[in-house]
Design an enzyme around this catalytic site. Structure first.
Site, PDB file in Angstrom:
ATOM      1  N   LYS A 204       9.867  33.455  45.345  1.00 38.52           N
ATOM      2  CA  LYS A 204       9.892  32.194  44.585  1.00 38.52           C
ATOM      3  C   LYS A 204       8.778  31.248  45.019  1.00 38.52           C
ATOM      4  O   LYS A 204       8.191  31.396  46.084  1.00 38.52           O
ATOM      5  CB  LYS A 204      11.285  31.564  44.658  1.00 38.52           C
ATOM      6  CG  LYS A 204      12.231  32.318  43.700  1.00 38.52           C
ATOM      7  CD  LYS A 204      13.545  31.643  43.465  1.00 38.52           C
ATOM      8  CE  LYS A 204      14.316  32.471  42.412  1.00 38.52           C
ATOM      9  NZ  LYS A 204      15.729  32.185  42.383  1.00 38.52           N
ATOM     10  N   ARG A 243      19.198  38.772  46.397  1.00 38.17           N
ATOM     11  CA  ARG A 243      18.612  39.309  45.160  1.00 38.17           C
ATOM     12  C   ARG A 243      17.109  39.370  45.369  1.00 38.17           C
ATOM     13  O   ARG A 243      16.464  38.322  45.479  1.00 38.17           O
ATOM     14  CB  ARG A 243      19.009  38.379  44.008  1.00 38.17           C
ATOM     15  CG  ARG A 243      18.544  38.817  42.640  1.00 38.17           C
ATOM     16  CD  ARG A 243      18.994  37.794  41.596  1.00 38.17           C
ATOM     17  NE  ARG A 243      18.492  38.134  40.282  1.00 38.17           N
ATOM     18  CZ  ARG A 243      17.261  37.884  39.867  1.00 38.17           C
ATOM     19  NH1 ARG A 243      16.417  37.257  40.647  1.00 38.17           N
ATOM     20  NH2 ARG A 243      16.900  38.248  38.650  1.00 38.17           N
TER      21      ARG A 243
HETATM   22  N1  PMM Z   1      16.793  33.826  40.067  1.00 35.02           N
HETATM   23  C1  PMM Z   1      16.197  34.266  38.946  1.00 35.02           C
HETATM   24  C2  PMM Z   1      16.931  34.978  37.969  1.00 35.02           C
HETATM   25  N2  PMM Z   1      18.235  35.255  38.154  1.00 35.02           N
HETATM   26  N3  PMM Z   1      20.188  35.110  39.463  1.00 35.02           N
HETATM   27  C3  PMM Z   1      20.800  34.665  40.555  1.00 35.02           C
HETATM   28  N4  PMM Z   1      22.125  34.918  40.725  1.00 35.02           N
HETATM   29  N5  PMM Z   1      20.160  33.971  41.518  1.00 35.02           N
HETATM   30  C4  PMM Z   1      18.838  33.655  41.415  1.00 35.02           C
HETATM   31  O1  PMM Z   1      18.294  32.986  42.319  1.00 35.02           O
HETATM   32  C5  PMM Z   1      18.130  34.098  40.260  1.00 35.02           C
HETATM   33  C6  PMM Z   1      18.862  34.828  39.276  1.00 35.02           C
HETATM   34  C7  PMM Z   1      14.749  33.960  38.730  1.00 35.02           C
HETATM   35  O2  PMM Z   1      13.952  34.773  39.502  1.00 35.02           O
HETATM   36  P1  PMM Z   1      13.184  36.087  38.926  1.00 35.02           P
HETATM   37  O3  PMM Z   1      12.312  35.651  37.775  1.00 35.02           O
HETATM   38  O4  PMM Z   1      12.412  36.628  40.062  1.00 35.02           O
HETATM   39  O5  PMM Z   1      14.234  37.064  38.453  1.00 35.02           O
END
Ligand code: PMM
Length: 264
Positions: A204, A243
Site C-alpha cells: 500500500k 492479505r
Molecule cells: N485492500 C484492498 C482490497 N480489498 N480487503 C480487505 N479485507 N482488506 C484490505 O485491506 C483490502 C481489501 C485494496 O488493495 P489491493 O488493490 O492491493 O487489492
C-alpha cells in the site's frame, strides 16, 4: 490470504490478471506458495476508482472462482455486491470479503445471513471515488473500533453469527499514512474484543511513502520486504490473517514467528 485482482485498474496489480487463464494460474501459484485462501476481486478499490457494473464484475470473477475451487484452492470473494457474493458462494467460495462491511449494498447482510461462510467486515466510510476526503478522525483507533462494532451490530442484528465475523481496520481506506501506522501500532485495541482480525497492508501507498527516496515513493514491486516485516509483526500479535500479493515471503515470516513461539 493471497490477493488476486481480476481488474484492469487495481493500484497494485491492475491489468496483470485480467485474463481468466492467467488469473487462475496465479491463484494456484499463490496457493502453492503458502496462501491458505486466495481472495478474488473484480472491482478496484484504489483511491479515486469508479465503480464497475455488477455484470462486468461477475464476468471477471466467476470463471476464476469456479476454476480455483475446482482445483481445490480455498477462495474468498472480495466484493461489495450481494449478487456477486451469492454467485461466487454458489460456485464454491468459502468466504466473503466485503470492504464496505455491508454498507455499499443493503442486500449484502441479509444475503449473508442465509449462508454459513465466514465474512470479513472491513472499516469503510465511502466509495473509493471519495474516500480520501473522509479521512478525518477524532482518534483514529477509537473511531475505527467504534465504527467497526456498529457494523458487527448490524451484521448480528441481521442474523449473522458473531463467530463468522472477521474484522479488518481497512488500511488505506479513508486513512492517511499516519492513520495506518497508528492502527498497526494500537492493534491490541482492535484485537481486544476477540474477533479474528485481518490486515491488508501489502504494497500500500503508506509503505511506498515510508521507503521513498528523494520524495519519490518506492515502486509497487519494491514493497514486498516491508510487507513481510508487517506480516511478522502481525503474526507475533496473533492476527488471524494478512492479505498479501506475494504470499511466499509472508508465509516464511509466519513460520519464523511460529518457530520462535514454540520455544516458550
Ligand atoms: N485492500 C484492498 C482490497 N480489498 N480487503 C480487505 N479485507 N482488506 C484490505 O485491506 C483490502 C481489501 C485494496 O488493495 P489491493 O488493490 O492491493 O487489492
Amino acid at each position: 490470504m493471497g490477493v488476486l485482482n481480476v481488474t484492469p485498474d487495481s493500484f497494485s496489480d491492475g491489468g496483470r490478471w485480467l485474463n481468466s487463464g492467467t488469473a487462475i494460474a496465479h491463484g494456484m501459484e499463490m496457493h502453492s506458495q503458502g496462501a491458505d485462501i486466495v481472495d478474488v476481486g473484480g472491482e478496484s478499490t484504489r483511491p479515486g476508482a469508479e465503480r464497475v457494473s455488477a455484470s462486468d464484475e461477475l464476468r471477471r470473477v466467476q470463471p476464476v472462482v469456479a476454476a480455483l475451487v475446482a482445483a481445490g484452492v480455498p477462495v474468498s470473494i472480495d466484493t461489495m455486491r450481494a449478487e456477486v457474493a451469492e454467485a461466487c458462494v454458489s460456485a464454491g467460495a468459502c468466504m466473503v470479503n466485503d470492504v464496505s462491511s455491508g454498507l455499499a449494498d443493503p442486500q449484502m447482510l441479509p444475503y449473508l445471513s442465509t449462508v454459513a461462510v465466514p465474512v470479513v467486515l472491513m472499516h469503510w466510510r465511502g466509495q473509493s471515488s471519495q474516500m480520501d476526503t473522509l479521512a478525518t478522525y477524532a482518534d483514529v483507533v477509537q473511531d475505527v473500533v467504534a465504527e467497526l462494532h456498529a457494523r458487527v451490530q448490524a451484521a448480528t442484528a441481521c442474523g449473522i453469527a458473531s463467530e463468522r465475523i472477521v474484522l479488518d481496520p481497512g488500511l488505506g481506506f479513508a486513512k492517511t499514512p499516519a492513520h495506518n501506522w497508528q492502527l498497526l501500532q494500537y492493534l491490541d485495541v482492535l484485537l481486544e474484543p476477540r474477533f479474528p482480525v485481518l490486515i491488508g497492508a501489502s504494497r500500500k501507498r503508506f509503505l511506498g511513502e515510508l521507503l521513498a527516496v528523494g520524495g519519490e515513493p518506492r515502486s509497487m514491486n519494491g514493497r514486498d520486504d516491508a510487507t513481510s516485516a508487517i506480516t511478522a509483526l502481525m503474526a507475533a500479535q496473533d492476527v488471524w490473517g494478512v492479505r498479501v500479493h506475494e504470499p511466499r515471503s509472508s508465509r516464511d515470516a509466519v513460520e519464523v514467528v511460529t518457530a520462535m513461539r514454540g520455544i516458550r
